[in-house]
Design an enzyme around this catalytic site. Sequence first.
Site, mmCIF file in Angstrom:
data_model
loop_
_atom_site.group_PDB
_atom_site.id
_atom_site.type_symbol
_atom_site.label_atom_id
_atom_site.label_comp_id
_atom_site.label_asym_id
_atom_site.label_seq_id
_atom_site.Cartn_x
_atom_site.Cartn_y
_atom_site.Cartn_z
ATOM 1 N N GLY A 114 0.789 -1.225 0.000
ATOM 2 C CA GLY A 114 0.000 0.000 0.000
ATOM 3 C C GLY A 114 0.823 1.278 0.000
ATOM 4 O O GLY A 114 0.463 2.256 0.668
ATOM 5 N N SER A 175 -0.467 -0.292 -9.395
ATOM 6 C CA SER A 175 -0.464 -1.099 -8.174
ATOM 7 C C SER A 175 -1.894 -1.495 -7.835
ATOM 8 O O SER A 175 -2.796 -0.656 -7.869
ATOM 9 C CB SER A 175 0.135 -0.311 -7.004
ATOM 10 O OG SER A 175 -0.107 -0.987 -5.778
ATOM 11 N N GLY A 268 7.050 -12.327 -9.302
ATOM 12 C CA GLY A 268 7.955 -13.463 -9.386
ATOM 13 C C GLY A 268 7.643 -14.366 -10.560
ATOM 14 O O GLY A 268 6.954 -13.982 -11.511
#
EC number: 1.3.5.2
Length: 336
Positions: A114, A175, A268
């Site tokens: 965040g 995001s 990842g």
Amino acid sequence: MLYRIARAGIFKLDAEKAHDLAIQNFKRFNGTPLDIFYRQNLASKPVEVMGIKFKNPVGLAAGLDKNGECIEAFGAMGFGFVEVGTVTPRPQSGNDKPRLFRLIEAEGIINRMGFNNLGVDNLVENVKKAKYDGVIGINIGKNKDTPIEKGTEDYLICMEKVYQYAGYIAINISSPNTPGLRTLQYGEALDDLLSQLKEKQKELAEKYGKYVPVALKIAPDLEDDELTQIAESLIKYKIDGVIATNTTLDRSMVEGMKHAEEMGGLSGRPVQTRSTEVVRRLKELLGDNLPIIGVGGIDSYVAAKEKMVAGAELVQVYSGFIYKGPGLVRDIVNNI
């Protein structure tokens, strides 16, 4: 070998505690004989992208050094560029803990941090003090409590404050951990943001007598028509670069694994294929109009090469670096 031994101990710690400990140690060891544990002298592999000369095409992605506290340490590891942030106009604590999780069997990470950071003014002071001869990118975002309809103002505030000190500026609108943020990737909201950023860039270039490129960071979770629209807007407003991609909300690659159902963005190896697909499609849409920085699941020279074959001119690592250590940078740079 040394990192594999250290990792065994690090991975016994809570993921965020391990991250904080690493940052503290990098700060402590930097410039001392103890930096021998991570210092690497790599061959120069210079490239020019966005009008900037990079020592090599391998960078650290945003999120690892949010406040720009360890720029020299990451430079000592051989990174050609270091992207710090995401930083916001005002300090904020981010989401509640726990908010960072390892999916070890998939070599993935889920985070819902965040945009926790100490604010843009703190970051600027750290960047000003950094003794690093590589390129420093500064990744900027909006505060959580800033209404989305006023989000552009936060980006303009940050842009003005970091402009003098950045090699390039990354605009994070992708995001998944700030409510509503990803809506800035679409339609009129995106066009309004990009047009105002370009106006501010022009104003600041005249004020400071230098041109600092602006790159947009996008999500992997985009439909083809959405990606097409973004590409058209990037070209229309003459944005200098695009960073592809951020973390994904898709969990299809990690179903049934421990922590797989945690809220947040997955990074990842599980995002490797999708991020490469986005890079490839962006290259088709953008042609030579602007360069692509490829990021997402790069955990080897082979994975980095795949991004470049798909169309990326630079690559960044984060999760792969957590799992592989500084040797990953050496592997990519030596073989690229």
